[in-house]
Scaffold this motif. Structure first.
Motif, PDB file in Angstrom:
ATOM      1  N   GLY A  22       0.783  -1.232   0.000  1.00 47.69           N
ATOM      2  CA  GLY A  22       0.000   0.000   0.000  1.00 47.69           C
ATOM      3  C   GLY A  22       0.810   1.274   0.000  1.00 47.69           C
ATOM      4  N   ASP A  52       1.175   6.541   3.862  1.00 43.65           N
ATOM      5  CA  ASP A  52      -0.045   7.208   4.321  1.00 43.65           C
ATOM      6  C   ASP A  52      -1.113   7.055   3.236  1.00 43.65           C
ATOM      7  OD1 ASP A  52      -2.048   9.339   4.500  1.00 43.65           O
ATOM      8  OD2 ASP A  52      -0.802  10.147   6.115  1.00 43.65           O
ATOM      9  N   PRO A  53      -2.251   6.444   3.533  1.00 42.55           N
ATOM     10  CA  PRO A  53      -3.269   6.190   2.505  1.00 42.55           C
ATOM     11  C   PRO A  53      -3.727   7.444   1.748  1.00 42.55           C
ATOM     12  CG  PRO A  53      -3.830   5.041   4.532  1.00 42.55           C
ATOM     13  CD  PRO A  53      -2.659   5.918   4.841  1.00 42.55           C
ATOM     14  N   ARG A  54      -3.839   8.574   2.433  1.00 42.75           N
ATOM     15  CA  ARG A  54      -4.260   9.812   1.753  1.00 42.75           C
ATOM     16  C   ARG A  54      -3.206  10.282   0.760  1.00 42.75           C
ATOM     17  NH1 ARG A  54      -4.379  13.617   6.198  1.00 42.75           N
ATOM     18  NH2 ARG A  54      -2.794  12.168   6.859  1.00 42.75           N
ATOM     19  N   HIS A  57      -3.032   7.822  -2.227  1.00 43.46           N
ATOM     20  CA  HIS A  57      -4.149   8.072  -3.144  1.00 43.46           C
ATOM     21  C   HIS A  57      -3.858   9.293  -4.020  1.00 43.46           C
ATOM     22  CE1 HIS A  57      -7.933   9.465  -4.716  1.00 43.46           C
ATOM     23  NE2 HIS A  57      -8.562   8.394  -4.297  1.00 43.46           N
TER      24      HIS A  57
END
Length: 159
Positions: A22, A52-54, A57
């Motif tokens: 991820g 960090d997912p944000r 993305h």
């Protein structure tokens, strides 16, 4: 292994890529201040990563080559001399976006159930069905709709 928290401004070199577990990675080109160093010094490339997912993305959906970013995070010095440092990004700010690229070569476009290929070097436009069946060659982009209409009339609307 030495680490340092810092912020770096630079241009994205290539499209950010998804990484393992991820994460996303990208390279920032950090310009050298030519007023303070010899002219034979080149720009610095800093490899960046984030989990960090944000941020991941944003990197994978909105960032493109040429964007000017401020990446803030932990700079990890390489374990061996000559290896690149790694910036683990925990905050990302877009300072400026790259210009929209002008397509100059071939462009594939969709007209409902039909595909057309625009080529900057040719006036004629090849037209196919979405399934890949040859429809014909339009004389120019303005006649594509007419060619599709004639094909649908001759074939009963089957694309």
């Amino acid at each position: 292994m030495d680490t340092k928290h810092c912020a770096v401004d630079g241009w994205v070199d290539a499209t950010p890529a998804p990484g393992p577990r991820g994460t996303a990675t990208f390279d920032l080109i950090v310009p050298t201040d030519l007023d303070s160093v010899d002219e034979d010094i080149h720009d610095t490339v800093i490899t960046c990563t984030s989990g960090d997912p944000r941020i991941v993305h944003e990197l994978l959906t909105a960032i493109q080559p040429g964007d000017l970013l401020r990446a803030t995070g932990t700079l990890v010095q390489p374990p061996m001399p000559g290896e690149p440092a790694l910036l683990v990004v925990d905050a990302l700010e877009v300072l400026d976006t790259a210009r929209v690229p002008v397509l100059r070569e071939m462009v594939l476009d969709r007209y409902g159930d039909y595909c057309v290929i625009f080529d900057a070097d040719r006036e004629e436009v090849p037209v196919f069905t979405a399934l890949g069946h040859w429809v014909g060659l339009a004389d120019n982009p303005d006649t594509v709709a007419t060619l599709i209409d004639l094909h649908e009339r001759a074939n009963g609307g089957d694309a």
